[in-house]
Write an enzyme that holds these catalytic residues in place. Structure first.
Site, PDB file in Angstrom:
ATOM      1  N   ASP A 197       9.467  18.940  -5.233  1.00  0.00           N
ATOM      2  CA  ASP A 197      10.194  20.185  -4.998  1.00  0.00           C
ATOM      3  C   ASP A 197      11.641  19.751  -4.801  1.00  0.00           C
ATOM      4  O   ASP A 197      11.999  19.224  -3.744  1.00  0.00           O
ATOM      5  CB  ASP A 197       9.661  20.907  -3.758  1.00  0.00           C
ATOM      6  N   HIS A 198      12.470  19.924  -5.826  1.00  0.00           N
ATOM      7  CA  HIS A 198      13.797  19.317  -5.786  1.00  0.00           C
ATOM      8  C   HIS A 198      14.649  19.840  -4.638  1.00  0.00           C
ATOM      9  O   HIS A 198      15.605  19.181  -4.224  1.00  0.00           O
ATOM     10  CB  HIS A 198      14.526  19.505  -7.125  1.00  0.00           C
ATOM     11  N   HIS A 236       9.942  26.671  -2.909  1.00  0.00           N
ATOM     12  CA  HIS A 236      11.236  26.455  -2.279  1.00  0.00           C
ATOM     13  C   HIS A 236      11.381  27.188  -0.946  1.00  0.00           C
ATOM     14  O   HIS A 236      11.724  26.600   0.079  1.00  0.00           O
ATOM     15  CB  HIS A 236      12.370  26.912  -3.203  1.00  0.00           C
TER      16      HIS A 236
END
Length: 512
Positions: A198-199, A261
């Site tokens: 999950d960047h 996110h």
């Protein structure tokens, strides 16, 4: 110019965190993610001396390329998207470790070529049998690839070497598919060798949430329901779906952003203090929070969804979602989603968390706003505090990373007049060290085997348990023809139903 290295060993900032002998196999080398993020991040890591001299990168795709063709693709991607300056000596050393294997995901011969290529790199480049398999491909192919890796002996580590797999979101499209994905990955790789990216968790400002909370005594004592009125978490984009119709239609904003996110941000904001910043300690506290999240009973009044219609964005006239190429005119996929959540524990009981995300909104911004309660007594006249709102701590994740503290202050003059003022902290202005791009940090962590920033399958499943009832509620409305995503004009801040959701609680959305 050599810049200070921001990727330091957290145990001793004098020591860089340098990966040991290793290589990476990149599936999906022709996609935007590989070209714009992964390949440039690998070069940036090499440019900062954080990769071993013998690092290798092997591309796998359905292309009739030679190794030099693949090297040119990487070269062009680096030139266009790398964050650090291009240095010929760094590029030359890195490019010596490039290989390309053509083939389909069901091509046994291609995976045999891949196995031989890796063995060759172990001998020529000294990668030591340590390889990460990065699946930058649509989730529907994850199972095919990991099964091929197993069947051809690529997933099995020997001796002290390691093999790891990296997967990008979405981690399934509901709870059952997420569990199926875990079974597929878990049949081939041990749990500690599965890295879900999950960047957002690689962004400095996301990690700074923990620093703000637990390193500053002035914040943590008021970080609870005694002082906090509510929390707003927003991820807004000013762009449309672009050329992603094939991916986006049927996925939607809630699955694409809220499930991963925004719920990860919620868990960092709401979690209790961990015993350490090791992966297991962080994971325990995040899972406690996610397991305490509940939805209000009236989902029709506490959720909102919409689709952007034609309008103006960035000074240009843009088309609506249903007019985008590849989108069915009857699509009920939402491009805006908002939901109200409660956390049933001692710290947060009675404090609503409002999450929203959308495309073609007023501007690109991601932020977390901690909005505090009003002072119980204001010894001022009504006119003296006419413009005064609630105190708020706003953590800006992108763009202009930093924080803003909003509070009331006296206006210069003889009268006791109070007005809102902002105190700003901006990362770029406060530190001389440059912040690494999220993928730099995360790729390095994969190569180091450092898992704190990667959600485990328990967190993923808990997130789907939260979101699935919302998606089911919307699906039932669609089937009954009861309601559809509400249209909102491009360039605005979403559908009216989202404003009404907060208005019922006597609140309003922040205008970032």
């Amino acid at each position: 110019m050599n810049r200070p290295n921001p990727l330091r060993d957290p145990r001793d900032r004098r020591l860089p965190r340098i990966a040991g002998p290793c290589g990476m196999v990149l599936f999906g080398v022709t996609g935007d993610l590989s070209r714009k993020k992964i390949m440039p991040a690998i070069y940036d890591l090499a440019n900062r001396g954080l990769l071993p001299p013998g690092f290798s990168l092997t591309g796998f795709a359905r292309r009739d390329w030679a190794d030099q063709d693949f090297a040119q693709i990487v070269h062009d991607s680096v030139k266009a998207h790398a964050r650090t300056e291009f240095r010929e000596e760094v590029w030359k050393q890195l490019a010596e470790g490039f290989r390309f294997v053509p083939g389909d995901f069901d091509d046994d011969q291609a995976f045999e070529r891949l196995r031989r290529t890796i063995e060759e790199l172990d001998e020529l480049r000294g990668t030591g049998g340590n390889h990460a398999f990065y699946l930058a491909i649509p989730p529907g192919f994850f199972g095919d690839v990991v099964r091929q890796l197993k069947e051809h002996g690529l997933a099995e580590a020997r001796g002290d070497s390691w093999r790891r797999v990296v997967v990008e979101k979405p981690f399934g499209h509901d709870l059952e598919s997420a569990r199926e994905l875990q079974r597929t990955l878990g049949d081939v790789f041990p749990s500690g060798s599965i890295f879900r990216i999950d960047h957002y968790l690689g962004k400095e400002t996301v990690q700074n949430i923990l620093a703000v909370r637990f390193a500053n005594e002035m914040f943590e004592p008021v970080w609870n329901s005694n002082y906090v009125d509510h929390v707003q978490i927003t991820m807004a984009e000013d762009i449309g779906i672009g050329g992603r119709a094939g991916y986006y239609d049927g996925i939607g904003a809630a699955r694409d952003v809220i499930q991963n996110h925004l719920l990860q941000l919620l868990s960092l904001v709401a979690m209790e203090e961990p015993t350490s910043f090791e992966a297991d300690s962080l994971r325990i506290e995040k899972q406690k929070v996610l397991s305490s999240v509940t939805l209000p009973r009236r989902l029709d009044l506490t959720t909102a969804r919409g689709q952007y219609a034609a309008g103006w964005a960035g000074g240009e006239k843009v088309i609506g979602f249903l007019e985008e190429e590849g989108i069915k005119r009857t699509s009920t996929t939402e491009t805006f989603a908002a939901v109200k959540l409660n956390i049933e524990n001692r710290r947060w009981a009675g404090v609503p968390f409002y999450l929203r995300t959308g495309k073609r909104l007023g501007r690109r911004v991601t932020e977390v706003a901690i909005v505090f309660k009003r002072a119980p007594h204001l010894p001022f006249s009504d006119s003296a505090t006419e413009e005064l709102t609630q105190n708020a701590l706003v953590i800006r994740i992108q763009p202009d990373e930093g924080m803003t503290l909003r509070f009331g202050s006296k206006v210069p003059g003889t009268a006791m007049e109070i007005r809102d003022v902002n105190m700003d902290f901006v990362y770029g202005g406060a530190f001389t060290e440059s912040s690494p791009e999220a993928y730099e940090r995360l790729i390095l962590d994969v190569l180091l085997g450092d898992p704190p920033l990667f959600p485990r399958h328990e967190e993923v499943e808990l997130s789907w348990m939260i979101l699935d009832p919302v998606l089911d509620h919307w699906a039932r409305d669609d089937e009954k023809g009861k309601s559809k995503p509400e249209q909102y004009e491009a360039g605005t801040w979403g559908p009216a139903s989202a404003d009404e959701m907060l208005a019922r609680d006597g609140r309003v959305w922040r205008r970032p």
